[in-house]
Design an enzyme around this catalytic site. Structure first.
Site, short mmCIF file in Angstrom:
data_model
loop_
_atom_site.label_atom_id
_atom_site.label_comp_id
_atom_site.label_asym_id
_atom_site.label_seq_id
_atom_site.Cartn_x
_atom_site.Cartn_y
_atom_site.Cartn_z
N GLY A 43 0.84 -1.19 0.00
CA GLY A 43 0.00 0.00 0.00
C GLY A 43 0.88 1.24 0.00
CD GLN A 76 3.30 5.73 2.81
OE1 GLN A 76 2.36 5.19 2.24
NE2 GLN A 76 4.24 5.06 3.45
CB CYS A 124 4.95 2.32 7.83
SG CYS A 124 4.53 3.80 6.91
CG LEU A 125 6.47 1.09 1.77
CD1 LEU A 125 5.93 1.45 0.40
CD2 LEU A 125 7.58 0.05 1.65
CG HIS A 152 -0.71 1.17 7.12
ND1 HIS A 152 0.15 0.78 8.13
CD2 HIS A 152 0.00 2.01 6.34
CE1 HIS A 152 1.32 1.38 7.95
NE2 HIS A 152 1.26 2.12 6.87
CD GLU A 153 -1.26 2.45 2.58
OE1 GLU A 153 -0.86 3.63 2.46
OE2 GLU A 153 -0.53 1.54 2.97
CG HIS A 209 -0.01 6.61 5.47
ND1 HIS A 209 1.05 7.23 6.09
CD2 HIS A 209 0.36 5.32 5.28
CE1 HIS A 209 2.02 6.32 6.28
NE2 HIS A 209 1.62 5.16 5.80
ZN LIG Z 1 2.57 3.38 5.90
#
Ligand SMILES: [Zn+2]
Length: 194
Positions: A70, A75, A117-118, A159-160, A163
């Site tokens: 995701g 991000q 998380c990226l 999660h997204e 964000h």
């Molecule tokens: Zn994330």
């Protein structure tokens, strides 16, 4: 990320418009924790044009390059309500989901699972998420749709969408665990490793 034909022979055949117009994808660098863009809510998307469609495709490419399931627009430094999800890691084209201006309209059950998380590479933590969620969102054409996710997909949606509201998974951890991670990142940043 399959290569297009690398043949040096020029093709004289008319190619379908979609293929002919497909530009090379842009791979965005992923913004890391500490950048304020990650902690503010994204603006609603109001313009549904080709630019938005291209941005979504670039986000899929950037997400696959980073091996994520995701990716939310903040991000990549864009504070808008746009996220992409693909829990098949690019293996199934039908698993590509674009969420624009999404909202969770139903949630059910609880699953405690490790999450990463990226934007916070190298750190993971257990987060309780609903087992099932139904999300109402718009697609790149501006059409409203509902989509139900279970387990990993439900987790990715939550999660997204977090964000897009400026919320990171760290906020779902215990204060102890959260402070530990924050301290480590602070130290890494001082040492130029973040
Ligand atoms: Zn994330």
């Amino acid at each position: 990320m399959a290569d297009k034909s690398t043949s040096s022979e020029p093709t004289t055949q008319a190619t379908p418009a979609q293929t002919a117009e497909a530009p090379p994808r842009k791979i965005y660098p992923i913004v890391k924790y500490g950048d304020p863009v990650l902690e503010k809510p994204g603006a609603m998307v109001k313009k549904f044009d080709n630019e938005l469609e291209q941005l979504a495709e670039d986000m899929f490419a950037s997400m696959y390059a980073a091996q994520g399931v995701g990716l939310a627009a903040p991000q990549i430094g864009k504070s808008v309500q746009l996220a992409v999800v693909d829990v098949s890691n690019g293996k199934n084209p039908e698993a590509k989901i674009v969420l624009i201006n999404p909202q969770i309209i139903h949630a059910e059950g609880e699953v405690r699972e490790e999450e990463g998380c990226l934007s916070i590479p190298g750190f993971r933590g257990y987060v309780v998420r609903p087992q099932f969620v139904t999300v109402r969102a718009q697609n790149v054409k501006g059409e409203t749709f509902d989509i139900r996710g279970e387990n990993l997909l439900a987790r990715a949606f939550c999660h997204e969408i977090d964000h897009l509201n400026g919320v990171l998974f760290l906020q779902h951890l215990s204060m102890l665990k959260r402070d530990l991670i924050k301290r480590k990142i602070k130290k890494m940043r001082k040492e130029g490793e973040w």
